[in-house]
Design a protein around this motif. Structure first.
Motif, PDB file in Angstrom:
ATOM      1  N   HIS A 170       0.810  -1.211   0.000  1.00  0.00           N
ATOM      2  CA  HIS A 170       0.000   0.000   0.000  1.00  0.00           C
ATOM      3  C   HIS A 170       0.848   1.269   0.000  1.00  0.00           C
ATOM      4  O   HIS A 170       0.313   2.371  -0.012  1.00  0.00           O
ATOM      5  N   GLU A 171       2.147   1.138   0.030  1.00  0.00           N
ATOM      6  CA  GLU A 171       3.035   2.280   0.215  1.00  0.00           C
ATOM      7  C   GLU A 171       3.413   2.897  -1.133  1.00  0.00           C
ATOM      8  O   GLU A 171       2.878   2.542  -2.179  1.00  0.00           O
ATOM      9  N   HIS A 172       4.352   3.867  -1.094  1.00  0.00           N
ATOM     10  CA  HIS A 172       4.900   4.429  -2.322  1.00  0.00           C
ATOM     11  C   HIS A 172       5.539   3.283  -3.115  1.00  0.00           C
ATOM     12  O   HIS A 172       6.283   2.473  -2.559  1.00  0.00           O
ATOM     13  N   ASP A 200       1.384   9.810   3.706  1.00  0.00           N
ATOM     14  CA  ASP A 200       2.562   9.506   4.511  1.00  0.00           C
ATOM     15  C   ASP A 200       2.826  10.678   5.453  1.00  0.00           C
ATOM     16  O   ASP A 200       3.202  11.758   5.005  1.00  0.00           O
ATOM     17  N   PRO A 201       2.628  10.494   6.763  1.00  0.00           N
ATOM     18  CA  PRO A 201       2.850  11.609   7.689  1.00  0.00           C
ATOM     19  C   PRO A 201       4.286  12.108   7.697  1.00  0.00           C
ATOM     20  O   PRO A 201       4.529  13.274   8.019  1.00  0.00           O
ATOM     21  N   LYS A 202       5.232  11.230   7.332  1.00  0.00           N
ATOM     22  CA  LYS A 202       6.626  11.660   7.339  1.00  0.00           C
ATOM     23  C   LYS A 202       6.863  12.793   6.349  1.00  0.00           C
ATOM     24  O   LYS A 202       7.608  13.735   6.634  1.00  0.00           O
ATOM     25  N   ILE A 203       6.227  12.721   5.185  1.00  0.00           N
ATOM     26  CA  ILE A 203       6.400  13.784   4.195  1.00  0.00           C
ATOM     27  C   ILE A 203       5.264  14.809   4.253  1.00  0.00           C
ATOM     28  O   ILE A 203       5.178  15.697   3.413  1.00  0.00           O
ATOM     29  N   ASN A 204       4.391  14.649   5.259  1.00  0.00           N
ATOM     30  CA  ASN A 204       3.278  15.580   5.486  1.00  0.00           C
ATOM     31  C   ASN A 204       2.267  15.537   4.336  1.00  0.00           C
ATOM     32  O   ASN A 204       1.702  16.555   3.948  1.00  0.00           O
ATOM     33  N   ASN A 206      -1.307  13.909   3.063  1.00  0.00           N
ATOM     34  CA  ASN A 206      -2.543  13.179   3.297  1.00  0.00           C
ATOM     35  C   ASN A 206      -3.414  13.343   2.063  1.00  0.00           C
ATOM     36  O   ASN A 206      -3.868  14.441   1.762  1.00  0.00           O
ATOM     37  N   VAL A 207      -3.590  12.269   1.317  1.00  0.00           N
ATOM     38  CA  VAL A 207      -4.393  12.324   0.100  1.00  0.00           C
ATOM     39  C   VAL A 207      -5.865  12.253   0.504  1.00  0.00           C
ATOM     40  O   VAL A 207      -6.453  11.176   0.610  1.00  0.00           O
ATOM     41  N   VAL A 208      -6.407  13.411   0.802  1.00  0.00           N
ATOM     42  CA  VAL A 208      -7.789  13.640   1.244  1.00  0.00           C
ATOM     43  C   VAL A 208      -8.052  12.982   2.592  1.00  0.00           C
ATOM     44  O   VAL A 208      -8.263  13.648   3.594  1.00  0.00           O
ATOM     45  N   HIS A 209      -8.044  11.659   2.625  1.00  0.00           N
ATOM     46  CA  HIS A 209      -8.244  10.939   3.886  1.00  0.00           C
ATOM     47  C   HIS A 209      -7.608   9.558   3.780  1.00  0.00           C
ATOM     48  O   HIS A 209      -8.295   8.544   3.643  1.00  0.00           O
ATOM     49  N   GLY A 210      -6.279   9.547   3.795  1.00  0.00           N
ATOM     50  CA  GLY A 210      -5.555   8.285   3.800  1.00  0.00           C
ATOM     51  C   GLY A 210      -5.485   7.573   2.469  1.00  0.00           C
ATOM     52  O   GLY A 210      -5.262   6.356   2.434  1.00  0.00           O
ATOM     53  N   GLY A 211      -5.655   8.306   1.374  1.00  0.00           N
ATOM     54  CA  GLY A 211      -5.634   7.676   0.057  1.00  0.00           C
ATOM     55  C   GLY A 211      -4.263   7.683  -0.592  1.00  0.00           C
ATOM     56  O   GLY A 211      -3.240   7.953   0.044  1.00  0.00           O
ATOM     57  N   SER A 212      -4.251   7.405  -1.886  1.00  0.00           N
ATOM     58  CA  SER A 212      -3.020   7.358  -2.669  1.00  0.00           C
ATOM     59  C   SER A 212      -3.221   8.063  -3.999  1.00  0.00           C
ATOM     60  O   SER A 212      -4.307   8.001  -4.590  1.00  0.00           O
ATOM     61  N   LEU A 213      -2.163   8.714  -4.467  1.00  0.00           N
ATOM     62  CA  LEU A 213      -2.115   9.251  -5.825  1.00  0.00           C
ATOM     63  C   LEU A 213      -1.573   8.154  -6.729  1.00  0.00           C
ATOM     64  O   LEU A 213      -0.496   7.615  -6.479  1.00  0.00           O
ATOM     65  N   MET A 214      -2.317   7.827  -7.781  1.00  0.00           N
ATOM     66  CA  MET A 214      -1.946   6.708  -8.647  1.00  0.00           C
ATOM     67  C   MET A 214      -1.828   7.187 -10.092  1.00  0.00           C
ATOM     68  O   MET A 214      -2.622   8.022 -10.538  1.00  0.00           O
ATOM     69  N   PHE A 215      -0.839   6.652 -10.809  1.00  0.00           N
ATOM     70  CA  PHE A 215      -0.534   7.139 -12.145  1.00  0.00           C
ATOM     71  C   PHE A 215      -0.376   5.966 -13.117  1.00  0.00           C
ATOM     72  O   PHE A 215       0.255   4.963 -12.802  1.00  0.00           O
ATOM     73  N   TRP A 216      -0.957   6.149 -14.290  1.00  0.00           N
ATOM     74  CA  TRP A 216      -0.873   5.181 -15.383  1.00  0.00           C
ATOM     75  C   TRP A 216      -0.261   5.859 -16.611  1.00  0.00           C
ATOM     76  O   TRP A 216      -0.352   7.080 -16.774  1.00  0.00           O
ATOM     77  N   LYS A 217       0.301   5.038 -17.503  1.00  0.00           N
ATOM     78  CA  LYS A 217       0.831   5.556 -18.765  1.00  0.00           C
ATOM     79  C   LYS A 217       0.422   4.619 -19.891  1.00  0.00           C
ATOM     80  O   LYS A 217       0.388   3.391 -19.725  1.00  0.00           O
ATOM     81  N   HIS A 218       0.126   5.219 -21.039  1.00  0.00           N
ATOM     82  CA  HIS A 218      -0.176   4.435 -22.235  1.00  0.00           C
ATOM     83  C   HIS A 218       1.120   4.310 -23.040  1.00  0.00           C
ATOM     84  O   HIS A 218       1.628   5.312 -23.561  1.00  0.00           O
ATOM     85  N   PRO A 219       1.691   3.109 -23.149  1.00  0.00           N
ATOM     86  CA  PRO A 219       2.978   2.961 -23.843  1.00  0.00           C
ATOM     87  C   PRO A 219       2.934   3.388 -25.304  1.00  0.00           C
ATOM     88  O   PRO A 219       3.943   3.820 -25.864  1.00  0.00           O
TER      89      PRO A 219
END
Length: 231
Positions: A170-172, A200-204, A206-219
């Motif tokens: 679930h991490e980076h 991640d509280p270490k880097i300050n 909070n993605v809204v409420h404990g979420g993640s930023l996710m990225f996709w690429k089209h090759p």
């Protein structure tokens, strides 16, 4: 279908990225969160559609990582900038978020360009190889025949739960599978999941409420897509 076949069908390699916990060497081949210092000579901090500086979210030196997505083949360095207010999910890249990719032979220079008032704390990243990352059950990314095989093993008493069989980071990370908080979404045909930056509280962050930023690429097209959700 037995448990080993299920795992072989689903497993993807990934690189877990852990912020801090060691002294940075301040060399060009380090990856960072909350800091970007490699630019083309004519580049600076990008501006959003309102003319404000975006925040430097990440710099990944891909050649130094144990695993990087096949969609990043030929990319040596990747940097990420996002506006102070998150863009809308699936918003096209450019106005409020930007990824820059640099090839193997591109000339880059160091620039210490701080953005006043940035809430992100800068930390170097330690890379950890994950030989296997698996999708979350709820994300919609499991083939139907594999789902049916898991149900059959559960009904037969050979397996208590799908989550007894697999692990998920679930991490980076770069590679592996996205860490959806809600049910999975369809980004678009041909897009490959590439990376995520999690709360991640270490880097300050909070993605809204404990979420993640996710990225996709089209090759094929080189187009990027962003999505995030939260609990």
């Amino acid at each position: 279908m037995d448990t080993e076949t299920i795992k072989q069908r689903l497993a993807r390699p990934a690189t877990r990225l852990i912020a801090g916990g060691f002294r940075p060497a301040h060399t060009d081949d380090e990856s960072w969160l909350g800091r970007v210092f490699l630019f083309r000579p004519d580049e600076g901090i990008p501006l959003n559609s309102a003319g404000e500086q975006m925040l430097p979210y990440a710099q990944f030196f891909l050649s130094g990582l144990p695993h990087a997505s096949p969609a990043l083949a030929g990319t040596r360095v990747l940097t990420l900038f996002i506006s102070r207010a998150f863009p809308d999910a699936f918003e096209p890249m450019g106005d409020n978020w930007l990824i820059r990719e640099y090839g193997l032979n591109e000339v880059l220079v160091r620039k210490e360009l701080a953005v006043p008032g940035s809430f992100l704390k800068a930390f170097p990243l330690k890379a950890e190889e994950l030989a296997e990352d698996y999708p979350l059950w709820e994300d919609g990314g499991i083939p139907l025949d594999v789902e049916e095989a898991v149900h059959a093993l559960e009904e037969a008493g050979s397996l208590d739960s799908y989550y007894d069989l697999i692990t998920h980071c679930h991490e980076h990370k770069i590679g592996g599978y996205p860490s959806y908080c809600q049910a999975g979404v369809h980004v678009g045909d041909g897009f490959e999941f590439v990376l995520q930056i999690s709360s991640d509280p270490k880097i300050n962050l909070n993605v809204v409420h404990g979420g993640s930023l996710m990225f996709w690429k089209h090759p094929g097209t080189g187009q990027w897509a962003i999505y995030y959700d939260f609990y």
